[in-house]
Design an enzyme around this catalytic site. Structure first.
Site, PDB file in Angstrom:
ATOM      1  NE  ARG A  68      -2.514   4.936   0.091  1.00 17.12           N
ATOM      2  CZ  ARG A  68      -3.204   3.623   0.253  1.00 17.12           C
ATOM      3  NH1 ARG A  68      -2.438   2.648  -0.209  1.00 17.12           N
ATOM      4  NH2 ARG A  68      -4.346   3.559   0.066  1.00 17.12           N
ATOM      5  CE  LYS A 108     -10.191  -6.333  -0.401  1.00 17.08           C
ATOM      6  NZ  LYS A 108     -10.361  -5.558  -0.180  1.00 17.08           N
ATOM      7  CB  SER A 136      -0.756   0.048   1.280  1.00 16.84           C
ATOM      8  OG  SER A 136      -1.924  -0.720   1.132  1.00 16.84           O
ATOM      9  NE  ARG A 161     -10.531  -7.089  -6.700  1.00 19.08           N
ATOM     10  CZ  ARG A 161      -9.525  -6.386  -6.713  1.00 19.08           C
ATOM     11  NH1 ARG A 161      -8.317  -6.526  -6.333  1.00 19.08           N
ATOM     12  NH2 ARG A 161      -9.652  -5.284  -5.348  1.00 19.08           N
ATOM     13  CG  ASP A 218      -5.831  -6.605   2.600  1.00 21.69           C
ATOM     14  OD1 ASP A 218      -6.335  -7.284   1.246  1.00 21.69           O
ATOM     15  OD2 ASP A 218      -4.708  -5.853   1.908  1.00 21.69           O
ATOM     16  NE  ARG A 239      -8.378 -12.246  -0.920  1.00 15.17           N
ATOM     17  CZ  ARG A 239      -7.278 -11.331  -1.200  1.00 15.17           C
ATOM     18  NH1 ARG A 239      -7.172 -10.696  -0.641  1.00 15.17           N
ATOM     19  NH2 ARG A 239      -6.462 -11.371  -1.675  1.00 15.17           N
ATOM     20  NE  ARG A 242      -3.048  -9.642   0.290  1.00 14.36           N
ATOM     21  CZ  ARG A 242      -2.238  -9.382   0.285  1.00 14.36           C
ATOM     22  NH1 ARG A 242      -1.135  -9.329   1.012  1.00 14.36           N
ATOM     23  NH2 ARG A 242      -1.524  -8.171   0.159  1.00 14.36           N
TER      24      ARG A 242
HETATM   25  C1  S3P Z   1      -5.792  -1.019  -0.018  1.00 11.03           C
HETATM   26  C2  S3P Z   1      -7.135  -1.306   0.468  1.00 11.03           C
HETATM   27  C3  S3P Z   1      -8.013  -2.465   0.973  1.00 11.03           C
HETATM   28  C4  S3P Z   1      -7.052  -3.667   0.891  1.00 11.03           C
HETATM   29  C5  S3P Z   1      -6.308  -3.657  -0.601  1.00 11.03           C
HETATM   30  C6  S3P Z   1      -5.254  -1.983  -0.568  1.00 11.03           C
HETATM   31  C7  S3P Z   1      -5.183   0.045  -0.117  1.00 11.03           C
HETATM   32  O1  S3P Z   1      -8.686  -2.899  -0.384  1.00 11.03           O
HETATM   33  O2  S3P Z   1      -7.920  -4.866   0.614  1.00 11.03           O
HETATM   34  O3  S3P Z   1      -4.926  -4.848  -0.581  1.00 11.03           O
HETATM   35  O4  S3P Z   1      -3.396   0.075  -0.397  1.00 11.03           O
HETATM   36  O5  S3P Z   1      -5.482   1.021   0.181  1.00 11.03           O
HETATM   37  P1  S3P Z   1     -10.432  -1.752  -0.040  1.00 11.03           P
HETATM   38  O6  S3P Z   1      -9.642  -0.672   0.875  1.00 11.03           O
HETATM   39  O7  S3P Z   1     -10.928  -1.847  -0.765  1.00 11.03           O
HETATM   40  O8  S3P Z   1     -10.807  -2.636   1.023  1.00 11.03           O
END
Ligand code: S3P
Length: 437
Positions: free
Chosen positions: A19, A340, A15, A117, A313, A344, A387
């Site tokens: 970013r 996801k 994540s 998705r 996750d 899942r 995963r």
């Molecule tokens: C993430 C947010 C999550 C997560 C994903 C990474 C992110 O999704 O499942 O693996 O980096 O913002 P959601 O916020 O849609 O649940």
């Protein structure tokens, strides 16, 4: 008993890596990146940012490099296609970002899993402030950048991807944002923007557990050093391996300890896990540290729906921990898990049934009786989902290490590279090391 200890360090958190690439492209100057996750998902995001005029210097594959960003010229028209592969985060955050940039015509596409998705959760709120997308529900989607109206949004799914897409749209379009986050989700976008000098406010809401997030232009992203903690979600597989194997302790060094990401550790502790945490000084606006894991006897748990967004996750690997525990393991309130990289809930339920577990499926969860002596075999379907594959690989490795090699055949090894390219190397090293006599 004298036990061997195995140390792990992980590549940067996924994540935060996404970013770091996006925020660097929004600033002007030289951004230093350390321990970037060089997996397919995050490399796709970094490559996509070259369309906004960044230059990357140094050895990208080492994860340590510089991003030279000129700050995109807002008048420059740009038409391009980006393939985000398997990445929901990359595609949704970039959809928000591009939607607020007049002159951009960006087609976002992805693989078989990503094309299934839901994307309306990003496009629909942005259409209401002048965003233009064609089509709006699923990839491939062309984003026609526009100067947007101020963004007012109520986020009630508990999704950091939606929250971040709205924040990026506001920043790229230079408009104010007022976002009610009814169910709190991971807060890296807020933390990292503040780390780059962007002013935002985040106050608790009166009538829900969430927050009101507000920001106003001008948004100036200062060049910084993004020194990225190891990926806590990758670490989760080795934490469960450390708990369930009976021979070795695990030490995980320099890993992210964000409170919206490490809640699965609290849940494992409630299940009886022996886990110790040593916090270190913040990096990148984020907490981190070391985790020491000792083999433990676990008991089942009914996970509270309130905890779901912070462990979303990790539910597949927690389910594997539940499988080798005593008593009932269950969770509800996790309907999001069906959206996801795979559905899942059904992926876990089908695979558990394939290895002989009597599992009850709900629209938003599952429930079964665990068994610490579990040792059956069967064929596991990876469902195009990293995963799911890694969770069952941990089960396989634990059974082998504990002298009960059931015959698990796991399909879908190739999906692991989307988030954790050295997973198999690390799990192999762990199982190969013989404990000292
Ligand atoms: C993430 C947010 C999550 C997560 C994903 C990474 C992110 O999704 O499942 O693996 O980096 O913002 P959601 O916020 O849609 O649940």
């Amino acid at each position: 008993m004298n036990m061997d200890t195995v140390k792990f360090n992980f590549k940067g958190d996924k994540s935060i890596s996404h970013r770091s690439a996006i925020f660097s492209a929004l600033g002007k100057g030289i951004f230093e990146i350390r321990n970037f996750l060089t997996a397919e998902d995050t490399m796709n995001t970094l490559n996509a940012m070259t369309h906004l005029g960044i230059r990357v210097e140094g050895d990208v594959h080492s994860g340590n490099f510089r991003i030279i960003s000129s700050g995109r010229n807002p008048e420059k028209p740009e038409k391009f296609t980006v393939d985000l592969g398997n990445s929901g985060t990359g595609s949704r955050l970039l959809m928000g970002l591009f939607s607020g940039m007049p002159g951009i015509e960006a087609t976002i596409t992805g693989d078989e899993s990503l094309k299934k998705r839901p994307m309306g959760r990003i496009t629909k709120p942005l259409v209401s402030v002048g965003g233009v997308f064609e089509p709006i529900d699923s990839l491939p989607i062309t984003v026609y950048g526009r100067k947007l109206l101020p963004i007012m949004h109520v986020e009630s799914i508990g999704s950091a991807q939606i929250k971040s897409a709205m924040m990026l749209a506001a920043i790229s379009s230079g408009v104010p944002l007022r976002l009610e986050e009814r169910i709190p989700s991971r807060d890296h976008t807020e933390n990292m923007l503040q780390f780059c000098g962007v002013h935002l406010t985040k106050e608790p809401l009166d009538n829900s557990p969430g927050f009101l997030i507000e920001m106003e232009p001008p948004y100036i992203i200062q060049p910084v050093l993004f020194d990225i903690w190891g990926d806590i979600s990758s670490a989760s597989f080795f934490i469960v391996l450390g708990l369930l194997n009976r021979k070795k302790k695990v030490i995980i060094e320099n890993v992210l300890l964000n409170p919206y990401r490490d809640k699965f550790i609290k849940i494992l502790k409630d299940m009886g896990a022996n886990i110790e945490i040593i916090e270190k000084k913040e990096k990148c606006g984020e907490k981190g540290g070391d985790i020491i894991v000792s083999p433990s006897e676990l008991r089942g748990i009914n996970i509270s729906p309130l905890d779901i967004p912070s462990i979303i996750d990790e539910l597949p690997i927690l389910t594997i921990a539940g499988l080798l525990s005593t008593g009932t393991f269950s969770f509800r309130g996790a309907a999001e898990l069906r959206h996801k990289e795979s559905d899942r809930i059904s992926a876990m339920v089908n695979n558990l049934k394939a290895v002989g577990v009597h599992v009850q499926e709900f629209p938003d969860g599952l429930s079964f009786e665990g068994n610490p002596e579990f040792a059956s075999g069967g064929s596991i379907n990876g469902y195009l989902d990293h995963r799911i594959v890694m969770s069952f690989e941990v089960l396989k490795s634990v059974l082998e290490m504990n002298g009960k090699p059931g015959s698990l055949q796991i399909e879908g090894r190739q999906w692991v590279t989307t988030s954790f390219p050295d997973f198999f190397e690390k799990i192999q090293d762990f199982s190969d090391l013989e404990p000292k006599k």
